[in-house]
Design a protein around this motif. Structure first.
Motif, PDB file in Angstrom:
ATOM      1  N   ARG A 113      22.300  12.723  36.826  1.00  0.00           N
ATOM      2  CA  ARG A 113      21.140  11.914  37.595  1.00  0.00           C
ATOM      3  C   ARG A 113      21.569  11.158  38.536  1.00  0.00           C
ATOM      4  O   ARG A 113      21.021  11.185  39.537  1.00  0.00           O
ATOM      5  N   ASP A 199      17.054   4.600  34.337  1.00  0.00           N
ATOM      6  CA  ASP A 199      16.769   5.858  33.488  1.00  0.00           C
ATOM      7  C   ASP A 199      16.709   5.350  31.997  1.00  0.00           C
ATOM      8  O   ASP A 199      16.969   6.103  31.040  1.00  0.00           O
ATOM      9  N   ILE A 228      13.936   7.935  35.861  1.00  0.00           N
ATOM     10  CA  ILE A 228      14.339   9.254  35.959  1.00  0.00           C
ATOM     11  C   ILE A 228      15.086   9.752  34.811  1.00  0.00           C
ATOM     12  O   ILE A 228      15.496   8.922  33.991  1.00  0.00           O
ATOM     13  N   LEU A 275      11.582  13.264  42.080  1.00  0.00           N
ATOM     14  CA  LEU A 275      12.121  12.212  42.548  1.00  0.00           C
ATOM     15  C   LEU A 275      11.799  11.856  43.934  1.00  0.00           C
ATOM     16  O   LEU A 275      11.582  11.106  44.530  1.00  0.00           O
TER      17      LEU A 275
END
Length: 328
Positions: A113, A199, A228, A275
């Motif tokens: 990520r 996240d 995310i 994103l």
């Protein structure tokens, strides 16, 4: 080509200095200037007055060149308007342990990520020319890593050097918002924007996220939140593998409340395309069209008169350093 301008024109007042010193100081007699002549060396005869005059003229020209160089001649280019949005933007990026999960795709390969954030956010940073930009990194604690600056390379470099887990394995979202808001609130009459990327869920820190959001609203800070993480990921188990949701802990409700309360928006990014889309939409919501004060590029020209002055000095002085031997 336009004529040069001088940064320190007052230095031209030094031009008559050698003449003033020659008038004020008593002249040296030949015996004082040369001491006793060495055997075999012949002093310059009267017939060499012309050469002496030429050397004096070269010395005068050299002095003029050196004073001109000291006055810093420079060429000013045409005015170039600078983009200034009148806005300060802080990026707050989650570095908690879960940011090391490799559930994102980038250029056809599986990446973590944080690697996805670094790649996409780097492009976002490039497009913020005109904003003052700062960077907050957070995990169990939140840190201001880059104060607000127009130097986008510095922000990008700090993000590139960040290490997942370094500020702690947990997630202090409220503290991150509070740190960014504190910096933004100190600015006089500027649009203030915070882009928060995480996240997970707030499970560390001393400030509740919604309390930090109220402080952001009071300070006039718009907060854009990005959640995310993929919604499905295949993981190995005893029977082979299974599908699970790696973003089950993401607190979408809390992130949405923070954004709505401050006049921002919440974006959900389950892959790198989403994103990038989130960052593009923030670009559209916070454009950078405004032109600031114009700047004129300066091209320094002092090197040329300095070089000419030194060469003239060498030409004028070298013959004096070479003694003339008397003929036998």
């Amino acid at each position: 080509m336009s004529l040069p301008e001088f940064a320190w024109p007052w230095l031209f007042l030094a031009l008559p200095l050698p003449w003033v010193m020659r008038r004020l100081l008593p002249p040296l007699r030949p015996a004082q200037a040369l001491n006793l002549p060495q055997p075999g060396i012949t002093l310059m005869p009267a017939s060499a007055n012309r050469a002496s005059f030429a050397a004096s003229a070269l010395m005068v020209l050299a002095w003029i060149c050196l004073v001109t160089a000291a006055a810093r001649p420079q060429h000013l280019g045409p005015p170039e308007p600078q983009k200034r949005s009148g806005r300060a933007t802080m990026l707050a990026v989650d570095l908690s342990g879960s940011m090391s999960l490799d559930d994102m795709q980038l250029a056809g390969r599986q990446v973590t990520r944080f690697a996805a954030v670094e790649a996409i956010a780097g492009d976002f940073i490039d497009r913020r020319a005109g904003d003052e930009l700062g960077l907050v990194l957070f995990g169990s604690q939140a840190y201001l890593v880059t104060p607000l600056t127009y130097d986008l390379d510095a922000v990008r470099s700090q993000l590139h050097d960040a290490v997942v887990g370094l500020p702690g394995r947990e997630t202090a979202i409220g503290d991150a918002v509070a740190v960014a808001v504190k910096r933004l609130a100190d600015l006089p009459q500027q649009a203030r924007v915070l882009v928060l990327l995480t996240d997970g869920v707030n499970n560390a820190g001393s400030i509740a996220p919604r309390e930090a959001a109220r402080a952001a609203k009071a300070a006039g800070v718009r907060v854009y939140t990005i959640g995310i993480g993929a919604t499905a990921m295949r993981v190995p188990d005893f029977f082979g593998s299974r599908i699970e949701n790696p973003s089950a802990d993401l607190d979408v409700g809390m992130l949405t409340d923070i954004a709505n309360q401050t006049g921002g928006r919440f974006f959900r990014a389950t892959d790198t395309d989403e994103l990038a889309k989130a960052y593009r939409q923030i670009d559209e919501l916070e454009p950078v069209p405004q032109q600031g004060a114009s700047l004129r590029p300066r091209d320094e020209w002092f090197r040329w008169p300095l070089l000419a002055g030194l060469m003239l000095l060498i030409i004028a002085l070298v013959p004096r350093w070479l003694p003339t031997r008397a003929s036998a």
